[in-house]
Write a protein that holds these residues in place. Structure first.
Motif, PDB file in Angstrom:
ATOM      1  N   LYS A   1      49.080  32.502  26.431  1.00 54.39           N
ATOM      2  CA  LYS A   1      48.171  31.453  26.855  1.00 54.39           C
ATOM      3  C   LYS A   1      46.748  31.876  26.511  1.00 54.39           C
ATOM      4  O   LYS A   1      46.359  33.026  26.698  1.00 54.39           O
ATOM      5  N   GLU A   2      46.026  30.892  25.994  1.00 49.56           N
ATOM      6  CA  GLU A   2      44.636  31.175  25.675  1.00 49.56           C
ATOM      7  C   GLU A   2      43.861  31.274  26.975  1.00 49.56           C
ATOM      8  O   GLU A   2      43.995  30.438  27.859  1.00 49.56           O
ATOM      9  N   LYS A   3      43.066  32.302  27.057  1.00 48.98           N
ATOM     10  CA  LYS A   3      42.299  32.506  28.264  1.00 48.98           C
ATOM     11  C   LYS A   3      41.075  31.614  28.209  1.00 48.98           C
ATOM     12  O   LYS A   3      40.302  31.634  27.262  1.00 48.98           O
ATOM     13  N   LYS A   4      40.929  30.810  29.246  1.00 49.91           N
ATOM     14  CA  LYS A   4      39.790  29.907  29.316  1.00 49.91           C
ATOM     15  C   LYS A   4      38.604  30.635  29.907  1.00 49.91           C
ATOM     16  O   LYS A   4      38.748  31.544  30.718  1.00 49.91           O
ATOM     17  N   GLU A   5      37.438  30.220  29.460  1.00 42.35           N
ATOM     18  CA  GLU A   5      36.222  30.805  29.998  1.00 42.35           C
ATOM     19  C   GLU A   5      36.074  30.357  31.446  1.00 42.35           C
ATOM     20  O   GLU A   5      36.199  29.187  31.768  1.00 42.35           O
ATOM     21  N   GLN A   6      35.822  31.304  32.318  1.00 42.97           N
ATOM     22  CA  GLN A   6      35.679  31.002  33.733  1.00 42.97           C
ATOM     23  C   GLN A   6      34.209  30.807  34.066  1.00 42.97           C
ATOM     24  O   GLN A   6      33.369  31.622  33.696  1.00 42.97           O
TER      25      GLN A   6
ATOM     26  N   LYS B   1      29.355  25.457  37.551  1.00 51.45           N
ATOM     27  CA  LYS B   1      30.089  24.196  37.603  1.00 51.45           C
ATOM     28  C   LYS B   1      29.271  23.126  38.321  1.00 51.45           C
ATOM     29  O   LYS B   1      29.238  21.973  37.892  1.00 51.45           O
TER      30      LYS B   1
END
Length: 185
Positions: free
Chosen positions: A133-138, A144
């Protein structure tokens, strides 16, 4: 004694006998559930009994329709109900709930002798993916929040979103110009 007095006395007796017993459950003051067997036992079932207004002169309503009993075949349920009906007829006119519960416990093996669990066909299909799984930027909560505050429902920046900055910068320049003009004069 009236039917209501008999019911009150039996209810009090049931509460004291089965206090703390996880197999017994009082749904209402006139309806009860009793689990016959252990939870992990395939031959366990839940017996539901309800008193009509004239109980014990009339038989209690007996049911095996609970979700817990869905794995029991209709033939086995019918056998259990017919055997319990015989016990009810033998005890009609007396307090019989304890007697029925204990009789069902003692005769569980005989009642469930021909029991073949009803199996519902459920097929689970799962695809095994070997992709990482591609790690999403947190983003942090404050990042946010800033993004949400600046965008509209479509995720776009609203018209004039940076006007405050323009006015603020313009006011700064105006202030600087005014000071320069005063000093120059």
């Amino acid at each position: 004694m009236t039917a209501n007095e008999d019911q009150e006395m039996e209810l009090e007796a049931l509460r004291s006998i089965y206090e703390g017993d996880e197999c017994f459950k009082e749904i209402t003051p006139v309806s009860f559930q009793f689990r016959i067997g252990e939870l992990d036992d395939t031959k366990a079932f839940i017996l539901e009994l309800a008193w009509p207004e004239t109980y014990p002169e009339t038989p209690p309503e007996i049911s095996l329709d609970g979700f817990f009993n869905k794995r029991i075949s209709a033939e086995t349920k019918q056998l259990i109900l017919s055997q319990l009906a015989e016990q009810v007829e033998a005890n009609l006119g007396t307090a019989m709930m304890y007697t029925l519960f204990e009789w069902a416990k003692d005769n569980q093996e005989a009642l469930m002798e021909n029991h073949k669990p009803v199996v519902t066909a459920v097929t689970l299909t799962s695809e095994v993916t070997t992709k990482k799984k591609e790690k999403k930027e947190q983003l942090t909560k404050s990042q946010k929040r800033r993004i949400v505050c600046k965008t509209d429902a479509k995720g776009e920046l609203p018209r004039g979103w940076n006007w405050f900055d323009v006015i603020k910068v313009g006011a700064f320049y105006l202030l600087c110009y005014t000071k320069w003009a005063i000093q120059s004069a």
